[in-house]
Design an enzyme around this catalytic site. Structure first.
Site, PDB file in Angstrom:
ATOM      1  CE  LYS A 193      40.397  43.787  33.161  1.00  0.00           C
ATOM      2  NZ  LYS A 193      38.943  43.998  33.343  1.00  0.00           N
ATOM      3  CB  VAL A 242      37.097  40.764  41.210  1.00  0.00           C
ATOM      4  CG1 VAL A 242      36.221  41.515  40.232  1.00  0.00           C
ATOM      5  CG2 VAL A 242      38.038  39.799  40.489  1.00  0.00           C
ATOM      6  CB  SER A 260      40.366  44.166  36.729  1.00  0.00           C
ATOM      7  OG  SER A 260      39.570  43.166  36.122  1.00  0.00           O
TER       8      SER A 260
END
Length: 447
Positions: A69, A261, A66
Site C-alpha cells: 500500500k 497479512v 498490505s
C-alpha cells in the site's frame, strides 16, 4: 567473517530470541496464505549506504499483501500530486481494522491509503498509459523500490480473487458515493494482483530503505520517487500504517511501519535504514507477532525511536584512505605506510553510525591489510555502539587482519582484540596526525 557481521549478529540475536514465540496464526481467510510455514522467521536491514544484512528466512518469497500500500500510494502521489490524490483518499487515522468500512461522512472518501478501502481507491488512481497498462506501472515501480524485477504469485492471486467478496463490497460501496474513479471489478482485480506481488524480506528492507533515503534506492542509487513524496508516505505510515494499533506502535517503537497479512512487516528509520521481517503468524490486528516483538525490542535496544534525533547519513565516516595519502605523511615513509588503511570517524556514534564505521573498516586497507581506526573527532559512543565496535573489531582481527585505534578520549574503552599501540599511548603534546602516523608505523612493522 567481517567487522560488519556484528550487525548481522544483532539480527540473528533477535531471531533467536523470538523464534520460539507461538502466539498468533497465519491468515486463513485467504486459503493460500494458510499454507505458509508458521516457523519461518526472517529479518533484514538495509543501510543508507546500501549495505544489506539478514538473518533467518530473509530470502523466502512471500506476497506483499498490505505492505504494497505505501509504495502504490507513492506512485499515485508521483503521478497525480498530493492535492489530486487527497480529493479521493484522506490521510487521517481510522482507528479501525484494515478491512473496515472507513468512509468520510459527506464525501465518501476512505480514511487513508493504508486501509483496504483507501488502497483500492489509490490503486485505481494509477492511470493507464499508451505504453504501459496501470498494473504494469505498479509492478515496475515496486520493482524499482526493491532494486530488482518482481513477479506475481498467481496461486495467491487466484485464492484472493476467489475469497475477496468483502473487498468487492467495499469497492461497490465506495463507487456508490462517487469516489471510485474506475469500475469496481477492475479496481479490485488490480488491487488483488498488487497484493500478490512476490518479494523477500531483503526486498522489503530495500524498499523501506528507499523511503528512508528520500526516495533514492540506496542499493541501485536510482531515484524512484521525490523526497517530498517519500516524506508524505512516511507521514501516513507513521499515523496509519499499523491500523488501529498505529498509536501504540508509534509510542513504543517510534518508526513509520506497515504490516501485511502474509507476515511481512517493514519499518523505516528516516535517513538511517529500512528494516523488514517475515513471520506468518498474525495478531488480532493482522500484524506479524514475531515481527512486531522483534522490531519493538530492536528499537528499544538500539535507540531507534524516531524522536531520538538520529545522526545524519554520511556524517559519521569522514575519511577512508591509506596512511601515505595523509597530508602529514613524510615522503620517506610513504612506501611503507601505504600498506596501512585509515578510517576516521566523527560526532556521536550510535547503532546506525557504528554500522557505517564497521563497514568502512571492512572496505579499508590495501588488499585486506591493517587499518587504523581514528576516533579523534568522535564526541561520544553510546553503550550499544561500543558493544558493536568491540564485537566488530574482534571479528576483524579474528579474520587475520590487524587494527589500531586512535582514541585520545578513551571513548571505546579497552579493546582486547586491538593489540597494537593506540593514540592514548602517545605523548600529550602529540597531534592527531602524530597519533595516526604512530599507529600506522606500528602496524606496518616500523616500530
Amino acid at each position: 567473517m567481517s567487522a560488519a557481521d556484528a550487525v548481522t549478529d544483532s539480527l540473528a540475536g533477535l531471531r533467536d530470541r523470538f523464534a520460539a514465540v507461538r502466539e498468533g496464526r497465519p491468515a486463513d481467510y485467504i486459503p493460500q496464505l494458510a499454507l505458509a510455514d508458521a516457523d519461518a522467521f526472517g529479518l533484514a536491514l538495509v543501510s543508507m549506504d546500501g549495505h544489506r544484512y539478514s538473518a533467518g528466512e530473509a530470502e523466502v518469497p512471500f506476497t506483499l499483501q498490505s505492505v504494497s500500500k505505501p509504495f502504490v500510494y507513492a506512485l499515485a502521489l508521483s503521478v497525480l500530486g498530493l492535492d489530486e490524490v487527497s480529493r479521493w483518499v484522506g490521510a487521517e487515522p481510522s482507528g479501525e481494522a484494515f478491512n473496515a468500512i472507513s468512509l468520510e461522512p459527506g464525501t465518501g472518501r476512505p480514511a487513508n491509503a493504508m486501509v483496504n478501502a483507501g488502497a483500492i481507491v489509490t490503486t485505481a488512481l494509477v492511470p493507464d498509459t499508451p505504453d504501459e497498462p496501470a498494473f504494469d506501472r505498479i509492478l515496475h515501480c515496486l520493482g524499482r523500490f526493491a532494486g530488482r524485477g518482481l513477479d506475481v504469485d498467481e496461486e495467491v492471486f487466484a485464492s484472493e480473487s476467489a475469497t475477496g467478496d468483502r473487498n468487492r463490497a467495499l469497492a461497490y460501496l465506495i463507487r456508490s458515493t462517487g469516489t471510485l474513479p474506475v469500475d469496481p471489478v477492475r479496481a479490485v482485480d488490480r488491487y488483488f494482483r498488487q497484493c500478490a506481488i512476490r518479494v523477500t524480506a531483503v526486498d522489503l528492507a530495500t524498499m523501506a530503505a528507499t523511503l528512508a533515503y528520500g526516495g533514492v534506492n540506496p542499493v541501485t542509487r536510482e531515484r524512484v520517487v521525490s523526497a517530498e513524496v517519500a516524506a508524505g508516505v512516511l507521514a501516513v505510515m507513521a499515523t496509519c500504517g499499523m491500523y488501529d494499533g498505529s498509536g501504540d506502535w508509534l509510542l513504543r517503537v517510534g518508526l513509520p511501519a506497515k504490516s501485511g497479512v502474509s507476515g511481512g512487516l517493514i519499518a523505516v528509520g528516516p535517513a538511517r535504514f529500512g528494516v523488514a521481517t517475515y513471520s506468518p503468524p498474525l495478531d488480532a490486528t493482522g500484524g506479524s507477532v514475531r515481527g512486531h516483538a522483534a522490531l519493538e525490542a530492536m528499537s528499544r535496544r538500539y535507540g531507534l525511536h524516531l524522536m531520538l534525533n538520529p545522526a545524519l547519513p554520511g556524517s559519521t565516516v569522514t575519511l577512508v584512505t591509506t596512511a601515505d595519502d595523509l597530508p602529514s605523511a613524510p615522503s620517506g615513509e610513504r612506501g611503507l605506510r601505504g600498506r596501512v588503511g585509515v578510517v576516521a570517524a566523527q560526532g556521536a556514534i550510535d547503532f546506525t553510525a557504528a554500522e557505517r564505521v564497521l563497514y568502512a573498516l571492512d572496505e579499508s586497507g590495501p588488499d585486506g591489510g591493517p587499518v587504523v581506526l581514528d576516533l579523534h573527532d568522535v564526541t561520544a559512543i553510546d553503550s550499544v555502539a561500543r558493544g558493536m565496535l568491540h564485537n566488530g573489531l574482534a571479528r576483524f582481527t579474528a579474520d587475520g587482519r590487524r587494527a589500531a585505534v586512535v582514541d585520545p578520549k578513551d571513548l571505546l574503552g579497552p579493546v582486547d582484540a586491538v593489540r597494537e599501540r593506540t593514540g592514548r599511548d602517545l605523548p600529550r603534546h602529540a597531534t592527531r596526525e602524530d597519533a595516526v602516523a604512530g599507529c600506522a608505523r606500528a602496524l606496518a612493522g616500523e616500530d
